[in-house]
Design an enzyme around this catalytic site. Structure first.
Site, PDB file in Angstrom:
ATOM      1  N   PHE A  58      -0.002  -1.435   2.389  1.00  0.00           N
ATOM      2  CA  PHE A  58       0.301  -0.213   2.464  1.00  0.00           C
ATOM      3  C   PHE A  58       1.795   0.319   1.998  1.00  0.00           C
ATOM      4  CE2 PHE A  58       2.010   3.657   4.773  1.00  0.00           C
ATOM      5  CZ  PHE A  58       1.246   4.720   4.068  1.00  0.00           C
ATOM      6  N   ASN A  59       2.739  -0.624   2.541  1.00  0.00           N
ATOM      7  CA  ASN A  59       4.103  -0.423   2.125  1.00  0.00           C
ATOM      8  C   ASN A  59       4.590  -1.697   1.855  1.00  0.00           C
ATOM      9  OD1 ASN A  59       6.781   0.467   2.184  1.00  0.00           O
ATOM     10  ND2 ASN A  59       7.106   0.926   4.088  1.00  0.00           N
ATOM     11  N   THR A 103       5.539  -6.881   7.906  1.00  0.00           N
ATOM     12  CA  THR A 103       5.444  -5.919   6.786  1.00  0.00           C
ATOM     13  C   THR A 103       4.219  -4.996   6.888  1.00  0.00           C
ATOM     14  OG1 THR A 103       4.282  -7.168   5.434  1.00  0.00           O
ATOM     15  CG2 THR A 103       6.591  -7.463   5.368  1.00  0.00           C
ATOM     16  N   ASP A 104       4.127  -4.105   6.104  1.00  0.00           N
ATOM     17  CA  ASP A 104       2.898  -3.145   6.193  1.00  0.00           C
ATOM     18  C   ASP A 104       2.164  -3.415   4.959  1.00  0.00           C
ATOM     19  OD1 ASP A 104       1.217  -1.340   7.302  1.00  0.00           O
ATOM     20  OD2 ASP A 104       2.681   0.363   7.034  1.00  0.00           O
ATOM     21  N   TYR A 105       2.128  -4.655   4.586  1.00  0.00           N
ATOM     22  CA  TYR A 105       1.280  -4.944   3.473  1.00  0.00           C
ATOM     23  C   TYR A 105      -0.207  -4.707   3.624  1.00  0.00           C
ATOM     24  CZ  TYR A 105      -0.199  -7.558  -0.913  1.00  0.00           C
ATOM     25  OH  TYR A 105      -0.918  -7.732  -1.858  1.00  0.00           O
TER      26      TYR A 105
END
Length: 124
Positions: free
Chosen positions: A85-86, A81-83
Site C-alpha cells: 500500500f505505501n 512498512t505498509d507494503y
C-alpha cells in the site's frame, strides 16, 4: 479484546499493531477511564507496555516515534512498512531509522532486535 480480560487469561500473548498501534497510543489517557469499570488486573496502558508491539506501518514520523518511545518504550516498537500500500522509496526506511532521535541500541531494537526476540520466544 482487552476489556474481555484476554491478556489476563493469556499473560504471555503478544500482539502486533500497525500504524503506530492503530493510533490507540495517542488515546491511552482517554481510554484509561476503562480502568475503573473493566475489572482488569492492570490498567489498560500497562497491557500496551507488556503485550502489544507497535509498528509504524507506513507512517514514518519521528514525532510519533518519540510519543511511542515515551508511552511504551523502544522494546515494544518494531519497524515495519505498509507494503504494497505505501511503498518505501529511495531508502526512506533506512533514512527514517538513521535519522531517528534514538540511541544506537534503541535503533537496533526497533530495526530488528525486537522482532528476533519475539520470534525466538514463539512456542508451538
Amino acid at each position: 479484546m482487552i476489556v474481555s480480560g484476554l491478556f489476563d487469561r493469556f499473560p504471555d500473548l503478544q500482539v502486533i499493531l500497525g500504524h503506530w498501534g492503530e493510533v490507540v497510543l495517542f488515546y491511552l489517557d482517554r481510554i484509561a477511564v476503562l480502568d475503573r469499570v473493566a475489572h482488569l488486573q492492570r490498567p489498560v496502558a500497562e497491557y500496551f507496555r507488556t503485550n502489544v508491539f507497535i509498528t509504524p506501518g507506513g507512517i514514518s514520523s519521528h514525532r510519533y516515534l518519540r510519543w511511542s518511545l515515551e508511552t511504551v518504550g523502544a522494546e515494544r516498537i518494531m519497524y515495519a512498512t505498509d507494503y504494497p500500500f505505501n511503498r518505501e522509496r529511495d531508502g526512506s526506511a533506512r533514512r527514517f531509522l538513521d535519522t531517528a532521535p534514538v540511541s544506537a541500541a534503541d535503533r537496533e531494537r526497533i530495526a530488528f532486535r525486537n522482532w528476533e526476540e519475539l520470534v525466538a520466544g514463539i512456542r508451538c
